[in-house]
Design a protein around this motif. Sequence first.
Motif, PDB file in Angstrom:
ATOM      1  N   ARG A   1      45.476  46.462  49.237  1.00 38.07           N
ATOM      2  CA  ARG A   1      46.498  46.555  47.931  1.00 38.07           C
ATOM      3  C   ARG A   1      47.000  45.467  47.359  1.00 38.07           C
ATOM      4  O   ARG A   1      47.163  45.672  45.984  1.00 38.07           O
ATOM      5  N   GLN A   2      47.207  44.524  47.805  1.00 33.37           N
ATOM      6  CA  GLN A   2      47.361  43.141  47.223  1.00 33.37           C
ATOM      7  C   GLN A   2      46.242  42.697  46.271  1.00 33.37           C
ATOM      8  O   GLN A   2      46.698  42.543  45.125  1.00 33.37           O
ATOM      9  N   ALA A   3      45.001  42.818  46.562  1.00 32.12           N
ATOM     10  CA  ALA A   3      44.025  42.409  45.752  1.00 32.12           C
ATOM     11  C   ALA A   3      43.909  43.617  44.374  1.00 32.12           C
ATOM     12  O   ALA A   3      43.824  43.065  43.401  1.00 32.12           O
ATOM     13  N   ALA A   4      44.136  44.977  45.026  1.00 33.93           N
ATOM     14  CA  ALA A   4      44.014  46.169  44.010  1.00 33.93           C
ATOM     15  C   ALA A   4      45.192  45.750  42.924  1.00 33.93           C
ATOM     16  O   ALA A   4      44.654  45.871  41.879  1.00 33.93           O
ATOM     17  N   GLY A   5      46.237  45.528  43.499  1.00 31.54           N
ATOM     18  CA  GLY A   5      47.432  45.353  42.417  1.00 31.54           C
ATOM     19  C   GLY A   5      47.063  44.127  41.400  1.00 31.54           C
ATOM     20  O   GLY A   5      47.363  44.126  40.203  1.00 31.54           O
ATOM     21  N   PHE A   6      46.822  42.989  41.994  1.00 28.74           N
ATOM     22  CA  PHE A   6      46.421  41.914  41.035  1.00 28.74           C
ATOM     23  C   PHE A   6      45.336  42.076  40.173  1.00 28.74           C
ATOM     24  O   PHE A   6      45.484  41.872  38.920  1.00 28.74           O
ATOM     25  N   VAL A   7      43.997  42.855  40.612  1.00 27.76           N
ATOM     26  CA  VAL A   7      43.040  43.368  39.703  1.00 27.76           C
ATOM     27  C   VAL A   7      43.624  44.045  38.581  1.00 27.76           C
ATOM     28  O   VAL A   7      43.471  43.880  37.267  1.00 27.76           O
TER      29      VAL A   7
ATOM     30  N   VAL B   1      45.530  41.927  35.860  1.00 26.89           N
ATOM     31  CA  VAL B   1      44.935  40.818  35.285  1.00 26.89           C
ATOM     32  C   VAL B   1      43.603  41.748  34.415  1.00 26.89           C
ATOM     33  O   VAL B   1      43.077  40.832  33.390  1.00 26.89           O
ATOM     34  N   THR B   2      43.391  42.690  34.551  1.00 27.47           N
ATOM     35  CA  THR B   2      42.426  43.358  33.913  1.00 27.47           C
ATOM     36  C   THR B   2      42.798  44.233  32.925  1.00 27.47           C
ATOM     37  O   THR B   2      42.117  44.704  32.068  1.00 27.47           O
ATOM     38  N   ALA B   3      43.919  44.424  32.835  1.00 26.75           N
ATOM     39  CA  ALA B   3      44.457  45.313  31.671  1.00 26.75           C
ATOM     40  C   ALA B   3      44.241  44.767  30.486  1.00 26.75           C
ATOM     41  O   ALA B   3      44.613  43.542  30.218  1.00 26.75           O
ATOM     42  N   GLY B   4      43.756  45.549  29.537  1.00 21.82           N
ATOM     43  CA  GLY B   4      43.155  44.935  28.225  1.00 21.82           C
ATOM     44  C   GLY B   4      42.190  43.819  28.560  1.00 21.82           C
ATOM     45  O   GLY B   4      41.743  43.247  27.341  1.00 21.82           O
TER      46      GLY B   4
END
Length: 145
Positions: free
Chosen positions: A16-22, A25-28
């Motif tokens: 979940r930590q990794a998915a939230g970070f991704v 940072v991948t938004a836009g």
Amino acid sequence: MGEDGRRRPRAEEMRRQAAGFVARVTAGNRLPLDYSVDSLRLVDSVVDGLRRGGAGRDEAAPTLFRLGAYVGEVLVRRAGAVWVDLDEEQRLLFGQPVGVRMPDGRVWNPLGKVVNRFERGEEESLRTFYLTLHGRARRTVQEVS
């Protein structure tokens, strides 16, 4: 709780930590992290940018943790690893509360590898870490949602 009184991250939280970070940072398309082995080059570049930008380790620690969670999740998705809570001896050795266990039983420290990249630079490539990692599954593990 850790020795510093802060709550230690647990293995079951790392995906979940990794998915939230991704997601952040991948938004836009700011940072295209796709859990591929090649994306670890991008992680190397981000860590190098933090160093060049003059961030101290304490200042960079939250970002380094999130990048380490991402690197660990690449190992989970691509090399057959599983997140594990480290025992006391492993926590002392690695300086981290969680790591990944490879299919052959070896335990590795992706959070610490990211810190090493930050502190030591190019000699600690995260992509090279993956490519030379002992205990990888022979075939790529399919992403599990």
